[in-house]
Design a protein around this motif. Structure first.
Motif, short mmCIF file in Angstrom:
data_model
loop_
_atom_site.label_atom_id
_atom_site.label_comp_id
_atom_site.label_asym_id
_atom_site.label_seq_id
_atom_site.Cartn_x
_atom_site.Cartn_y
_atom_site.Cartn_z
N PHE A 208 -1.61 4.45 6.68
CA PHE A 208 -2.09 5.75 6.19
C PHE A 208 -1.86 6.82 7.25
CE2 PHE A 208 -5.50 8.89 5.37
CZ PHE A 208 -5.02 9.35 4.16
N VAL B 131 -4.67 7.39 -4.99
CA VAL B 131 -5.54 7.59 -3.83
C VAL B 131 -6.41 8.82 -4.12
CG1 VAL B 131 -5.56 8.17 -1.38
CG2 VAL B 131 -3.83 6.60 -2.29
N TYR C 143 0.84 -1.19 0.00
CA TYR C 143 0.00 0.00 0.00
C TYR C 143 0.87 1.24 0.00
CZ TYR C 143 -3.25 3.46 1.85
OH TYR C 143 -4.01 4.57 2.02
N GLY D 293 -8.50 1.76 1.69
CA GLY D 293 -7.44 2.74 1.91
C GLY D 293 -7.17 3.61 0.69
N VAL E 67 -10.25 8.31 0.62
CA VAL E 67 -10.17 8.94 1.93
C VAL E 67 -11.17 10.08 1.95
CG1 VAL E 67 -8.58 10.01 3.57
CG2 VAL E 67 -7.70 8.50 1.80
N MET F 129 3.53 9.35 0.02
CA MET F 129 3.07 8.01 -0.33
C MET F 129 3.68 7.51 -1.63
SD MET F 129 -0.95 8.52 0.66
CE MET F 129 -1.48 6.82 0.84
#
Lengths: 456, 509
Positions: A273, A37, A32, A92, A95, A64
């Motif tokens: 996260f 995202v 991840y 995940g 968000v 990330m």
């Protein structure tokens, strides 16, 4: 242009899909995050929540190592965005920029979504409510304003947000804390604090409740003044604004923003996260941005955030009940069905007048009837017509499980062929258009297209 | 020379040093291309594009950041006319008012001319708005203070009235389309009363129907649907483009200069008003254009006059929107809301003093307004040249490609398949409406203005405690109200007058 023989066509089509499958996979890594995202922002572009969400997207992207984009799902007084955030797949990759309204909406019966639908990750900043008046207004202090309201209940009008929003609650609860009626100042709903401040400046209302950061620009333009802020102590970024407490009104009320994942996200993903977010908010960039924007950056970790969540849910629910703003408007205005009913009436009138006109001249209408013309079209054309509609439906159904690339390629190839384009041209056009559209939208414009089977 | 002028000159010199530096010029060129692209792709709006570049602006010099935004916006609003003309999908909502006209010209083989007019008048409109900002910002910004919910209510009603007036065909059909759009706009969460209306428990519907997917469906998908029903011979007939891009444009500008000034003026003022932007400016200007035109019957069927007036107004609105944003920190539209954020990030406070304290920054904004609009001319020309090739693509490839464009564009606005569903539903609606001879433009305007009419009405009623007198007693509200009523009743009066006169003549008096 058409190539004879099935094998070649098959090979071509296979090669096409193989190419499409490889095209986005080049940058994949394991673990991840292995794909883009999305941060859902329940409020519109141009507002404070959007600005903070976009800052977080940028900082998180650096941490990330995956693209992070912001999607504004607005409307419904925050219901639409928060619901989308709660119902997103708990993996995940989606968000939510969650705001204090989540602890209020379900008390008002607007949605079933509540704090229990989320895994709180990090609280980013708090926004204490403040009260503003025009610079030339007669009240210099909170006490003077209070005195005026006590002597003339119902005379003043205030605005700041929609009915039942956080700043409305700030108004009613502050009045209650002063020992006044919750409705001693009449609340005029607005579409946000921006329009409310404009209304204040043009004399439509006398008081505005919103955060200090929202009122910063007009304060510095010396157009409005703040009489007090409902925080524990003076804000570092606005040291000259006194608190309510200092002025003898023991009352605080703060809105907040934070990041949350949908409930059911695996704990290890939540932890990872949170670690990314923790690093992002500890950098100098974050501190600088928040300070300059006038945002009171007070970060809380997931446990503290969960407690804030739980407490506000209780407190705000109770306040909503006390302030009697669970119901609807004040009753001065026509009800919610006034406009729809008026418009339906208008539509009925328009239709009947059109029918009457038609009946008056039936012959003329008949000869020009578009339906008569349409009937002369070959059946194939109508089949194609249906197929175009079906293609859109198929996209709606399949793009999420299959992903944009495969679904779009399938649809295009099918429609090209139905419009009698040669195999080679069809394949080439598909190969050009689909990755092209993908690059433009997903890469350049950061619109997260459905990923489906191909994650990156 | 007085020290005052020396100050100004020094600031101007500093500003031009900033703007004409290689890095800022590079940023202007890049954001120009980006803006053209964003404007030309349906579903991507200038606001979205500006929001996307915010994170980059954190690290830019304020002059560079604002240059990027000004350029991007000017390019995007013009570029919206390109797909509007070529494939009948407005690239941005600001082109919706005259999409029908531009596309009709395209079908007559005059697409290039129409785009040339769009380009030249956009440039001039943009320059006009920029000049208004330069010359009169502090005094013009006060207009924003005349407007409260009462005035906005009348402004919205005026906008609605104009769409019915300009709609092609019988008045009743335009009215029907408008009412349909208005009715659909009431779907969703009603923020005034805190009630969900007609949402059937679907959370996506609580947010209401977004007008961008609706617009793509009404104009774009419905055209694809109509096209697949068309015989190939018919479809091929209108593909030839006969005109040159700038053919006759200059003489049109010379001929219609007074009209241009009116349109750009309308655009600038509407831009200044918070909450009304380039899209409304185009509608109102188009309606005014028709009212003052000698060939009102051409409007809706391909009127270059209408296009030139509306396209000047939407670009002029951009400069207008910066006026209250810089002077009072009140955004004139959604892009300037972001601009205020960027300014504050840089530690710059939008207020009347900014014109004295930050003179060089303000001058560099002025310079960019002029530079960006001048740059629009060559870049826009290249974009038209490139775009024109779309028409030469065989129909068998073009139609599915447009369909893909509709799908992705309607998805883009909030990354939701619900938008694609809305686009589909409105595509079918648009197809059926146009079969029955109903115009689709008023549906879009109804969707855009419906919430404004309702909310401002309700807010006003709450403010006054249910007393409607202030709708007429405030000076600006009263004038706007009177204007609206006149607009509606004038045709009745005229008709009455005419019949009275004919009766007199019939009697031989």
């Amino acid at each position: 242009m058409e190539l004879p023989g099935l094998p070649i066509k098959k090979t071509l089509a296979l090669a096409l899909f193989a190419a499409l499958a490889c095209f986005p996979g080049c940058l994949r890594n394991s673990g991840y995050p292995s794909r883009p995202v999305t941060i859902i922002c329940p409020w519109a572009v141009g507002g404070g929540t959007d600005a903070v969400a976009r800052l977080m997207a940028k900082l998180l992207q650096d941490e990330m190592g995956a693209p992070v984009s912001v999607v504004n799902r607005t409307g419904g007084g925050g219901v639409t965005g928060h619901t989308a955030g709660a119902k997103a797949p708990p993996d995940g990759y989606t968000v939510l920029m969650i705001t204090v309204e989540i602890a209020m909406m379900h008390h008002r019966g607007l949605t079933d979504i509540g704090p229990e639908d989320f895994e709180p990750v990090k609280l980013i900043n708090r926004d204490a409510a403040a009260v503003f008046v025009r610079t030339e207004a007669p009240w210099r202090t909170l006490a003077e304003l209070e005195q005026f309201v006590r002597e003339h209940p119902g005379r003043l009008r205030a605005s700041g947000t929609a009915l039942g929003g956080i700043w409305h609650l700030a108004c009613t609860s502050a009045l209650l804390a002063m020992g006044l009626e919750a409705e001693a100042i009449r609340w005029v709903p607005s579409e946000g604090s921006g329009p409310a401040r404009q209304e204040l400046l043009s004399g439509g209302v006398e008081v505005v409740f919103c955060s200090l950061s929202e009122g910063k620009a007009q304060m510095e333009a010396a157009r409005i003044r703040s009489l007090g802020v409902m925080a524990e102590r003076r804000l570092e970024i606005f040291p000259e604004i006194p608190t309510f407490k200092e002025q003898g009104v023991d009352w605080t009320l703060e809105g907040w923003r934070g990041l949350a994942l949908p409930r059911g996200t695996p704990p290890e993903i939540v932890q990872r996260f949170e670690a990314f977010v923790a690093k992002a908010v500890s950098g100098a960039e974050f501190v600088e941005f928040m300070g300059r924007g006038g945002y009171d950056a007070r970060v809380e970790n997931s446990q503290e955030f969960a407690r804030t969540f739980e407490r506000d849910d209780r407190v705000l629910g109770e306040l909503l009940r006390q302030s009697k703003i669970l119901g609807g408007g004040r009753g001065d205005e026509p009800g919610p069905w006034f406009f729809p009913a008026l418009l339906l009436g208008g539509l009925a009138l328009a239709i009947s007048s059109l029918i009457l006109k038609r009946l008056a001249r039936p012959a003329a209408a008949e000869s020009r009837s578009p339906l008569a013309q349409a009937a002369s079209r070959p059946a194939g054309a109508w089949l194609l017509f249906g197929e175009v509609l079906a293609a859109v439906l198929v996209y709606i159904l399949l793009s999420e499980p299959l992903g944009f690339l495969l679904t779009a390629a399938l649809l295009l190839l099918d429609l090209f062929r139905r419009l009698r384009t040669g195999w080679l041209a069809s394949c080439l056009a598909t190969l050009l258009l689909v990755p092209g559209a993908y690059l433009l939208f997903a890469k350049l414009m950061r619109v997260p297209l459905p990923s489906g089977l191909i994650p990156w | 020379m007085t020290p005052y002028f020396e100050n100004i000159l020094a600031a101007l010199q500093e500003a031009s040093g900033k703007v004409f530096s290689p890095s800022v010029l590079g940023i202007i060129a890049l954001s120009g291309i980006y803006g053209l692209f964003v404007g030309a792709v349906p579903g991507l709006t200038a606001t979205m594009a500006v929001a996307l570049i915010i994170p980059f602006t954190f690290f830019m010099d304020p002059a560079a950041a604002l240059a990027a935004i000004v350029t991007l916006e000017a390019m995007a609003i013009f570029a919206g006319d390109i797909p509007s003309t070529l494939i009948r999908i407005p690239g941005t909502p600001s082109s919706a008012a005259y999409t029908g006209d531009a596309y009709a010209l395209m079908q007559r083989g005059e697409g290039s001319r129409s785009l040339g007019v769009s380009l030249v008048f956009s440039v001039c409109g943009g320059l006009f708005g920029g000049l208004a900002l330069i010359v009169a910002a502090p005094s013009l910004a006060r207009i924003a203070f005349w407007f409260t919910t009462y005035e906005y209510f009348w402004l919205a009603i005026l906008g609605l009235s104009s769409s019915v007036i300009v709609s092609q065909g019988p008045l009743g059909k335009g009215l029907f389309s408008l009412l349909l759009g208005l009715f659909i706009s009431t779907i969703g969460f009603d923020e005034v009363h805190g009630k969900a209306r007609m949402t059937l428990g679907i959370s996506d519907l609580a947010g209401g129907i977004n007008f961008i997917p609706a617009m793509i469906g009404l104009f774009g998908l419905s055209e694809v649907l109509r096209n697949v029903l068309r015989r190939e011979a018919e479809a091929a007939a209108n593909a030839k483009d006969r005109g040159q891009v700038f053919q006759g444009t200059l003489s049109l500008l010379k001929r219609r200069f007074a009209h241009f000034l009116r349109s750009a003026g309308i655009g600038t003022v509407i831009g200044i008003l918070p909450g009304a932007g380039a899209d409304i400016a185009a509608w109102v200007s188009f309606a005014a254009s028709k009212k003052f035109s000698r060939n009102p019957d051409q409007y809706g069927k391909g009127s270059l006059e209408g296009i030139s007036d509306a396209t000047s107004a939407n670009n002029a609105a951009l400069g207008g929107a910066w006026v209250p944003a810089l002077v009072f920190g009140i955004p004139g539209d959604s892009v300037t809301a972001i601009v205020i954020g960027v300014l504050m990030m840089k530690g710059l406070q939008p207020n009347p003093q900014i014109f004295e304290k930050q003179r060089s920054l303000i001058y560099s904004i002025y310079l960019v307004f002029i530079l960006a609009n001048l740059l629009l001319l060559p870049l826009g020309y290249l974009a038209i040249r490139a775009g024109r090739r779309i028409v030469q693509i065989p129909r068998g490839i073009l139609l599915p490609a447009i369909l893909l464009c509709c799908i992705v564009g309607s998805y883009a606005i909030d990354s939701s398949l619900f938008g694609v569903g809305v686009m589909l539903a409105f595509g079918i609606t648009g197809f059926l409406l146009e079969r029955g001879g109903f115009p689709v433009g008023p549906v879009v305007l109804g969707l855009v203005l419906g919430p404004q009419v309702e909310k401002n009405f309700m807010f006003s009623m709450i403010k006054s405690g249910g007393d409607p007198i202030e709708f007429f007693s405030r000076p600006v509200a009263g004038s706007l109200g009177l204007l609206t009523i006149l607009l509606w009743t004038a045709p009745l009066f005229l008709a009455a007058l005419r019949s009275w006169r004919t009766r007199l003549e019939g009697k031989g008096i």
